[in-house]
Design a protein around this motif. Sequence first.
Motif, mmCIF file in Angstrom:
data_model
loop_
_atom_site.group_PDB
_atom_site.id
_atom_site.type_symbol
_atom_site.label_atom_id
_atom_site.label_comp_id
_atom_site.label_asym_id
_atom_site.label_seq_id
_atom_site.Cartn_x
_atom_site.Cartn_y
_atom_site.Cartn_z
ATOM 1 N N VAL A 122 64.634 69.935 12.291
ATOM 2 C CA VAL A 122 64.882 68.710 11.526
ATOM 3 C C VAL A 122 63.579 67.932 11.429
ATOM 4 O O VAL A 122 62.796 67.835 12.375
ATOM 5 C CB VAL A 122 65.977 67.856 12.202
ATOM 6 C CG1 VAL A 122 66.184 66.559 11.455
ATOM 7 C CG2 VAL A 122 67.266 68.642 12.270
ATOM 8 N N THR A 123 63.328 67.342 10.261
ATOM 9 C CA THR A 123 62.073 66.641 10.007
ATOM 10 C C THR A 123 61.887 65.463 10.952
ATOM 11 O O THR A 123 62.794 64.658 11.142
ATOM 12 C CB THR A 123 62.043 66.136 8.548
ATOM 13 O OG1 THR A 123 62.211 67.245 7.698
ATOM 14 C CG2 THR A 123 60.735 65.436 8.256
ATOM 15 N N ASP A 169 66.043 70.078 6.763
ATOM 16 C CA ASP A 169 66.500 68.949 5.955
ATOM 17 C C ASP A 169 65.426 68.443 4.998
ATOM 18 O O ASP A 169 65.564 67.368 4.417
ATOM 19 C CB ASP A 169 66.983 67.820 6.856
ATOM 20 C CG ASP A 169 65.870 67.291 7.757
ATOM 21 O OD1 ASP A 169 64.808 67.945 7.820
ATOM 22 O OD2 ASP A 169 66.067 66.233 8.390
ATOM 23 N N ASN A 170 64.362 69.212 4.830
ATOM 24 C CA ASN A 170 63.348 68.838 3.852
ATOM 25 C C ASN A 170 64.009 68.763 2.476
ATOM 26 O O ASN A 170 64.668 69.709 2.038
ATOM 27 C CB ASN A 170 62.230 69.886 3.845
ATOM 28 C CG ASN A 170 61.075 69.503 2.927
ATOM 29 O OD1 ASN A 170 61.245 69.378 1.717
ATOM 30 N ND2 ASN A 170 59.896 69.351 3.516
ATOM 31 N N PRO A 171 63.851 67.647 1.767
ATOM 32 C CA PRO A 171 64.564 67.499 0.487
ATOM 33 C C PRO A 171 64.203 68.567 -0.538
ATOM 34 O O PRO A 171 65.022 68.922 -1.390
ATOM 35 C CB PRO A 171 64.151 66.096 0.017
ATOM 36 C CG PRO A 171 62.913 65.761 0.789
ATOM 37 C CD PRO A 171 63.050 66.452 2.103
ATOM 38 N N VAL A 175 66.265 71.629 0.283
ATOM 39 C CA VAL A 175 67.623 71.407 -0.211
ATOM 40 C C VAL A 175 67.674 71.600 -1.723
ATOM 41 O O VAL A 175 68.585 72.245 -2.256
ATOM 42 C CB VAL A 175 68.109 69.994 0.174
ATOM 43 C CG1 VAL A 175 69.479 69.717 -0.431
ATOM 44 C CG2 VAL A 175 68.155 69.838 1.695
#
Length: 745
Positions: A8-9, A526-528, A531
């Motif tokens: 997770v970032t 969870d890097n946009p 996604v």
Amino acid sequence: MPNDNRQVTGSTPFGSFGPVFEYMTDAAQRSVLFLDVMRQRGNQYRDHLAETVPHVLDYAAELVMDGRTFKRPVNYLLVRIVPPKGVEIDPTRRPFVVVDPRAGHGPGIGGFKADSEIGVAMKAGHACYFVGFMPEPMPGQTIEDIARAEAVFLEKVISLHPKADGKPCVIGNCQAGWAVMILAATRPELFGPIILAGTPLSYWAGVRGKYPMRYSGGLLGGTWLTALTSDMGGGKFDGGHLVKNFENQNPANTLWTKQYNVYSKIDTEGPRYLEFERWWGGHVNLNAEEIQFIVDELFVGNNLAAGRIETSDGTAVDLRNIRSPIVVFCSKGDNVTPPQQALDWILDLYDDVDEIRSFGQTIVYTVHETVGHLGIFVSGGVAKKEHNEFSSNIDLIDILPPGLYEATFERKTGDTTNPDLTSGEWVMRCEQRTLDDIRAMGANSPEDERRFETAARVSEINLSLYRAFMQPMVKTIFTPQVAEWLKRWDSARMQYEAFTDANPFMAPLAAAAEQVREHRKPAAADNPFIVAQEKVSEQIVNVLDAWRDTQEKLSESMFLAMYGSPALQAAVGVNPEAARPRRPGKSLLHRELLEKRIADLKSHITKGGLQECTIRGLVYVGMARGFVDERGVAALRRIRLTEESSRLTLAQFKAMAREQFLLLLLEPEATLAAIPKLLPADMDERRKGLAAIRNVLSAAGEITGETEERLKKVAALFEVKEAGPSETGAEAVPFVPSKDRAKAS
């Protein structure tokens, strides 16, 4: 999905731009690693084809026979699978012979992994043999030559296992299945049970809105294109074309998902991808005569179930001649061989289950809900369940009375009765079925059957026209040198060749990929942008799936409209009033032989002793249940009906059980009424026989309902009071664990 090892970032040194730089670094590294996987795939492709006998078996093997040395040479080989360390082979158990399909790919898919058809058979104690093939066919080799060679292979296997309790169990995967069935119809004495995995036998069958591959032959104008392609190949048909046909069934996977899955999971997915691609890219060739037989007689002509195929000596191939149990394994998730194509040959051959029994045939089928075509052979889950149960319970299948059954599997739990009598995590049961159960899966209407018949007639006409007017010119133009050049530049091969080390642009990749691995920085889960990447991928898949669905609907509409034309049907000689074209005729000779067999059977009603009466009673009571459970068969192995030295062999029990079953169908009252006259006077022996019946039945669960009433009737015929184990001599047949005996009885 993103990599499992992504984190997770957290805080980044670039502030709000951190995710951008993180994703760009990750994407660049993944691109290098992905191209390196493609390079490895290309090199692997070249190395694989350079092998003397390219295959993907996960086992050591010893050559037993080489078909290239036969009088009519073929490129097929028989090998013995060397059992891995810790696996013990029982010489009294029947051997297994796995025959792999020659449908564009090389051999070995039946033993691709430890959890495979071969793996589970050896685990059950069976010796295993494998029938594979070389990449290039022998000159002049035909499908009939291959069948004869496989007959020689089976004769050899039988001779190597004189102590085995039955003839070899033969597994035919996909296209190998119909070849096995053709051989079994002409040489039935060579076979034990036959297992067909994903095998098409009824080539026109299907339901509207699904499985458009069956329309391909008609939409292309028939098989003249096959002849053209073979002529362009210098008398050989490139298996790469068959592979492309499979790939076209799922363009989303072919064009995007398969590669994207590697790219998105580049840190973990490479080895699995390369393992599968080693088989997928191992293309093999067929002679023009071979592929033309396959498409003319099977896929377009649909002549196998119709009994219209003949050998060179004029022998008709009638699948009703097969005497071995036939196990059909198919799946609703298989768009290459859907359940209808795997099972509707039964509807083509028989009017009802009684007719199946009249031919002495036993057919068992099971339909998986979701697994795809390749999963039938490759999936570890399928191997651990269906194939494991078939291998472990092949004796159950072999002793089933003639008829139609569905194999069902129930997971073993703490509440399972007599779990020690099961072979694995599942309990296998064969339940009686009728032809209506096959029909319920969907079938062609008579109108659609006429459409396919029309397409077959058009194919014959177009092929004749091609051979008369075009073939001589094509053969003149496409010399062996031109054919080889075309094969090397075909897209099926170039997608591998372009990424090998022979390409100078690929040379720096190996070193670059090693540097990337040392400094790998995957983006967080969870890097946009990760996604967003997944969302874009999903949209691409949706678009390709929608395109496929549109094409399939259009193909079906065109086929139905074109070949449903009354004018076209009349022009090619299809009778519009025919209810069911190309159904095999009924043999008067078979009817006469059947009448003689019935008369002979009836004469056996008053013959026999304790063993016959015990089996007669067991079959009569068991018929009320409508199924045979593996636990009952396991219990049978522990039964000793009379003296310690007199134990029924599997073959003896099978013959006796079938005879008693048929007698109970023909003359149930007379067959039962004869029991008291055939039993020995010794009441202890009678009690042993009745106890054996009860213990076999109770092995699968509590005896209730009609089964219980029938058991009481048999007990009266045995003149033994129906009571607990101590009164019936159950203790004399100790094959149910002591803690379960009271419950079982």
